[in-house]
Design a protein around this motif. Structure first.
Motif, PDB file in Angstrom:
ATOM      1  N   CYS A 101      31.367  28.324  31.838  1.00 30.10           N
ATOM      2  CA  CYS A 101      32.824  28.509  31.842  1.00 30.10           C
ATOM      3  C   CYS A 101      33.250  29.584  32.846  1.00 30.10           C
ATOM      4  CB  CYS A 101      33.307  28.867  30.438  1.00 30.10           C
ATOM      5  SG  CYS A 101      33.123  27.538  29.232  1.00 30.10           S
ATOM      6  N   ILE A 102      32.511  30.680  32.877  1.00 33.84           N
ATOM      7  CA  ILE A 102      32.831  31.739  33.840  1.00 33.84           C
ATOM      8  C   ILE A 102      32.631  31.238  35.265  1.00 33.84           C
ATOM      9  CG2 ILE A 102      32.138  34.010  34.661  1.00 33.84           C
ATOM     10  CD1 ILE A 102      31.403  34.712  31.785  1.00 33.84           C
ATOM     11  N   GLY A 105      35.468  28.890  36.255  1.00 35.15           N
ATOM     12  CA  GLY A 105      36.684  29.648  36.545  1.00 35.15           C
ATOM     13  C   GLY A 105      36.624  30.339  37.901  1.00 35.15           C
ATOM     14  N   VAL A 106      35.497  30.993  38.174  1.00 37.56           N
ATOM     15  CA  VAL A 106      35.323  31.640  39.482  1.00 37.56           C
ATOM     16  C   VAL A 106      35.342  30.604  40.602  1.00 37.56           C
ATOM     17  CG1 VAL A 106      33.700  32.966  40.884  1.00 37.56           C
ATOM     18  CG2 VAL A 106      34.099  33.608  38.517  1.00 37.56           C
ATOM     19  N   PHE A 108      36.900  27.645  40.664  1.00 33.63           N
ATOM     20  CA  PHE A 108      38.270  27.175  40.899  1.00 33.63           C
ATOM     21  C   PHE A 108      39.058  28.189  41.730  1.00 33.63           C
ATOM     22  CE2 PHE A 108      37.827  24.006  37.422  1.00 33.63           C
ATOM     23  CZ  PHE A 108      38.382  22.931  38.091  1.00 33.63           C
ATOM     24  N   TYR A 109      38.917  29.460  41.399  1.00 34.67           N
ATOM     25  CA  TYR A 109      39.640  30.494  42.153  1.00 34.67           C
ATOM     26  C   TYR A 109      39.141  30.571  43.598  1.00 34.67           C
ATOM     27  CZ  TYR A 109      41.408  35.065  43.539  1.00 34.67           C
ATOM     28  OH  TYR A 109      42.034  36.087  44.213  1.00 34.67           O
ATOM     29  N   TYR A 391      33.479  34.008  46.605  1.00 30.06           N
ATOM     30  CA  TYR A 391      33.631  33.581  45.213  1.00 30.06           C
ATOM     31  C   TYR A 391      32.887  32.270  44.950  1.00 30.06           C
ATOM     32  CZ  TYR A 391      37.009  37.129  43.807  1.00 30.06           C
ATOM     33  OH  TYR A 391      37.609  38.318  43.471  1.00 30.06           O
TER      34      TYR A 391
END
Length: 543
Positions: A101-102, A105-106, A108-109, A391
């Protein structure tokens, strides 16, 4: 704007990436200057990809060793070890889910940041291309009007003023001024080639970025789906789902390491460019655009003079002189030659339009417009682009760790599920205390008349010699029968089996298998009830 060098400062992460060791495939150090056309520099970027490939090899080797140890290790698992292993699998699944999940999220950013940076780069390219296209259009339009339109009007006026030598001399002077304007315009750089290059680079970059963004979006979605399905397989204890997710997890692990190598090479190469972009641009435009012109647009300092100031000044002065001459001819020649008024007004209109084009050309050639596009492009690439790429590198690293943990947890879970199913299959179907036997009993009414699991023998005689009285079975106390029914859970399978009335001890007395299966309290209950029935049977026999 005071200075482009003050406005653009390369971010710290570009210097950090720029200082990465640059080594070619022969393990020789290479200059870290951005030289994408040189073979050694290309090998230095490929070496970073090879480092990621080596990391993938070590990762897969570690997983292979772990799986080998897990498969070859055959030890008896006790209850505590099973419980500890189950907790280990659970916490490993939780850790893998959190890391995934982390990482998503990273990712996508980072994907959005990189896309924004490339979009800003292409937008700046299109703006610069529009500016250069406007310059080229104004220059070509002014030159065309001077060569064709002005020459046509002057030729007609020359025929009209043939009898007046002073007027003809004025027309010759205006023709010289027009030729001088054309000469100054020809001295300007030819922006057509640069315009085509910027347009093609912008289009090619936009196409590559679209497919890159889409690929990472699909990879992020696939990572999330695989993690969710793996957790579902652990919750449902589905071995086929866990096996499928393990295969896809290995493929995703390979993709994560591959994306890490590609992103790292792109980040290092882009950082090498961002540290000294002017050096690369000067080397690429050598022989196409003058060094003074490129410095003027890259730095846009007040100390730097406009390289187009002289030709624009000559252009302005020539137009002003020509307009003065046309005003004089309109004032003095039109009363004598009325037919010349139309051509003189045509020349005046052409000069006015040329002056308007001159003002537009001066604004477009000013350094502030193109320098702003240059700064926007550098900020988009070196700030948003490189940051987003970093990222994405972090996403690839976290995804690799998450799927490594998941690939370690799935085999242990698969093994525990197999052990549970094997233990469940080893339960004796004839065991009256087996919950599955109790469930199967009501579904099979044919099993109600089966023989008892207790042997019909006692210390007083065999079944053939000592037959218990018939009334003893049929007239057994209701309380005894109720006790039997209660002991066996009311199962119809054993309702007609007079276990206690037959005077036979429970199987746990002489069977080691049943001895280990029944508790001491249960065996003591059977012994006491059997001894009481045995005494009653002996008294009846003596009577």
């Amino acid at each position: 704007m005071s200075s482009a060098r003050v406005d653009y400062i390369a971010p710290w992460w570009t210097y950090w990436l720029h200082n990465f060791p640059h080594v070619n495939l022969r393990f020789q150090p290479v200059d870290n200057s951005f030289l994408p056309e040189e073979e050694n520099y290309q090998q230095a970027l490929m070496f970073l990809g090879c480092v990621a490939a080596a990391g993938l090899g070590l990762n897969l080797l570690g997983l292979a060793v772990y799986l080998s140890c897990l498969c070859c290790c055959r030890r008896d698992e006790e209850d505590q070890s099973k419980k500890a292993g189950s907790c280990c699998v659970t916490w490993s699944a939780v850790a893998a889910a959190l890391l995934t999940c982390i990482a998503v999220g990273v990712g996508f950013y980072g994907n959005s940041e990189a896309n924004d940076g490339v979009y800003q780069l292409t937008y700046s390219f299109y703006n610069a291309n529009h500016t250069l296209g406007g310059v080229d259009s104004l220059v070509s339009g002014t030159m065309g009007s001077m060569r064709s339109g002005l020459h046509l009007h002057l030729a007609r006026l020359d025929e009209i003023f043939a009898t007046r030598g002073d007027y003809v001399q004025t027309l010759r002077f205006m023709q010289q001024m027009a030729d001088n304007v054309i000469k100054q315009l020809l001295g300007l750089p030819d922006w057509a080639e640069a315009e085509m290059d910027l347009a093609s680079v912008a289009d090619h970059t936009a196409n590559i970025e679209y497919y890159r963004w889409l690929s990472y979006l699909l990879l992020l979605i696939v990572d999330l789906i695989i993690c969710l399905l793996a957790c579902l397989g652990l919750a449902k204890q589905s071995r086929w789902l866990l096996t499928t997710m393990m295969v896809f997890g290995v493929l995703t692990l390979v993709l994560s390491w591959a994306s890490l190598g590609a992103d790292l090479a792109i980040a290092v190469g882009t950082s090498d460019f961002c540290v000294a972009p002017d050096r690369f641009l000067l080397s690429q435009t050598k022989g196409v655009i003058g060094t003074d012109i490129l410095h003027y647009y890259l730095f846009c300092n007040q100390s730097l003079s406009n390289p187009f100031q002289q030709p624009l000044t000559v252009f302005q002065r020539s137009l002003t002189t020509m307009q003065i001459q046309i005003q004089g001819l309109l004032q003095f020649a039109v009363p004598l030659f009325p037919t010349a008024e139309r051509d003189l007004l045509g020349v005046q209109h052409l000069l006015n339009s040329s002056e308007a084009s001159l003002h537009q050309l001066t604004a477009l050639l000013d350094c502030r417009g193109l320098n702003k596009d240059y700064l926007d492009a550098m900020v988009g690439v070196c700030y948003d682009g490189v940051e987003g790429t970093l990222y994405l590198c972090l996403f690839s690293s976290l995804a690799a760790c998450a799927f490594t943990v998941m690939l370690c947890a799935i085999p242990r879970a698969w093994r525990q599920i197999a052990c549970k199913e094997r233990d469940y299959d080893d339960i004796d179907e004839e065991d009256p205390f087996n919950p599955r036997a109790r469930r199967v009993g009501p579904q099979n009414p044919n099993l109600t008349n089966m023989h008892s699991f207790c042997s019909y023998s006692s210390s007083m005689g065999s079944q053939s010699s000592l037959q218990p009285p018939a009334p003893a079975v049929s007239t057994a106390p209701v309380s005894d029968y109720t006790n039997q029914n209660a002991l066996f859970g009311g199962t119809p399978r054993f309702e007609n089996v007079p276990l206690i009335g037959r005077g036979s001890p429970p199987p746990s007395i002489y069977s080691q298998q049943y001895r280990s299966r029944y508790s001491p309290t249960m065996r003591a209950t059977y012994l006491s009830m059997t001894e009481e029935q045995r005494r009653q049977t002996g008294n009846d026999f003596q009577a």
